[in-house]
Design a protein around this motif. Structure first.
Motif, PDB file in Angstrom:
ATOM      1  N   LYS A  16       0.916  -1.206  -0.088  1.00  0.00           N
ATOM      2  CA  LYS A  16       0.079  -0.096   0.037  1.00  0.00           C
ATOM      3  C   LYS A  16       0.991   1.236   0.007  1.00  0.00           C
ATOM      4  N   LEU A  17       2.198   1.158   0.723  1.00  0.00           N
ATOM      5  CA  LEU A  17       2.942   2.632   0.641  1.00  0.00           C
ATOM      6  C   LEU A  17       3.575   2.623  -0.670  1.00  0.00           C
ATOM      7  N   TRP A  18       3.777   1.558  -1.194  1.00  0.00           N
ATOM      8  CA  TRP A  18       4.325   1.309  -2.613  1.00  0.00           C
ATOM      9  C   TRP A  18       3.328   2.316  -3.593  1.00  0.00           C
ATOM     10  N   ALA A  19       2.159   1.627  -3.563  1.00  0.00           N
ATOM     11  CA  ALA A  19       0.944   2.227  -4.334  1.00  0.00           C
ATOM     12  C   ALA A  19       0.940   3.680  -4.092  1.00  0.00           C
ATOM     13  N   LEU A  20       0.993   4.108  -2.824  1.00  0.00           N
ATOM     14  CA  LEU A  20       0.720   5.552  -2.615  1.00  0.00           C
ATOM     15  C   LEU A  20       1.938   6.284  -3.155  1.00  0.00           C
ATOM     16  N   GLU A  21       2.929   5.906  -3.253  1.00  0.00           N
ATOM     17  CA  GLU A  21       4.188   6.528  -3.682  1.00  0.00           C
ATOM     18  C   GLU A  21       4.247   6.459  -5.141  1.00  0.00           C
ATOM     19  N   HIS A  22       3.869   5.529  -6.068  1.00  0.00           N
ATOM     20  CA  HIS A  22       4.395   5.190  -7.383  1.00  0.00           C
ATOM     21  C   HIS A  22       2.878   5.206  -8.442  1.00  0.00           C
ATOM     22  N   LEU A  23       1.728   5.119  -7.802  1.00  0.00           N
ATOM     23  CA  LEU A  23       0.600   4.953  -8.582  1.00  0.00           C
ATOM     24  C   LEU A  23      -0.465   6.217  -8.909  1.00  0.00           C
ATOM     25  N   SER A  24      -1.228   6.300  -9.609  1.00  0.00           N
ATOM     26  CA  SER A  24      -2.164   7.203  -9.436  1.00  0.00           C
ATOM     27  C   SER A  24      -3.575   6.695 -10.268  1.00  0.00           C
ATOM     28  N   PRO A  25      -4.508   7.531 -10.082  1.00  0.00           N
ATOM     29  CA  PRO A  25      -5.971   6.948 -10.487  1.00  0.00           C
ATOM     30  C   PRO A  25      -5.965   6.449 -11.820  1.00  0.00           C
ATOM     31  N   VAL A  26      -4.916   6.863 -12.524  1.00  0.00           N
ATOM     32  CA  VAL A  26      -4.932   6.435 -14.123  1.00  0.00           C
ATOM     33  C   VAL A  26      -4.375   4.982 -14.176  1.00  0.00           C
ATOM     34  N   PRO A  27      -5.369   4.091 -14.385  1.00  0.00           N
ATOM     35  CA  PRO A  27      -4.956   2.542 -14.777  1.00  0.00           C
ATOM     36  C   PRO A  27      -3.525   2.339 -15.495  1.00  0.00           C
ATOM     37  N   LYS A  28      -2.598   1.708 -14.914  1.00  0.00           N
ATOM     38  CA  LYS A  28      -1.319   1.507 -15.582  1.00  0.00           C
ATOM     39  C   LYS A  28      -1.384  -0.199 -15.835  1.00  0.00           C
TER      40      LYS A  28
END
Length: 143
Positions: A16-28
């Protein structure tokens, strides 16, 4: 199994910490059209129910997780212990999010065109642990 719960909790929180740091609401896209990483701040429960009630869901998750840990202390059979441990780790992982952040960090997005999962909600490791744990408990009950 009791010792595995903290490891599963760490896995959930690190992802979850990784997701908060590296992801956005735009699907990757991760696996073609099968899996995407999509950051979602979920303030409700599965499928959008109880939206905006994170604190209530957080306390319920915390109580359920604590109760399951208490059940683990009673030394159930191994398969039951695995199921209880996975559900406990999942409940506690989402409780940490709800009570600490005010929302659950979701990021696993099934983007397939298959009818059963085409509009499946975005989820996380804790949600997966709860689902797998319940399946293991059902298998344990059948034995």
């Amino acid at each position: 199994m009791y010792a595995l719960v903290p490891l599963l909790l760490v896995l959930d929180q690190v992802t979850k910490l990784w997701a908060l740091e590296h992801l956005s609401p735009v699907p990757k896209p991760v696996l073609g059209d099968l899996l995407y990483f999509t950051l979602v701040h979920n303030t409700g429960a599965a499928f959008g129910i109880l939206e905006g009630r994170s604190w209530v869901l957080g306390w319920v998750s915390l109580l359920v997780g604590a109760w399951l840990l208490w059940l683990l202390e009673r030394r159930p059979p191994p398969l039951t212990a695995w199921g209880l441990g996975m559900v406990a780790a999942g409940a506690l992982g989402n409780a940490i999010d709800r009570l600490g952040r005010g929302f659950v960090v979701d990021f696993l997005d099934l983007g397939t065109p298959f009818p059963l999962v085409a509009n499946f909600p975005v989820f996380n490791v804790a949600d997966s642990l709860v689902t797998l744990g319940v399946l293991v408990l059902l298998l344990a009950r059948k034995r």
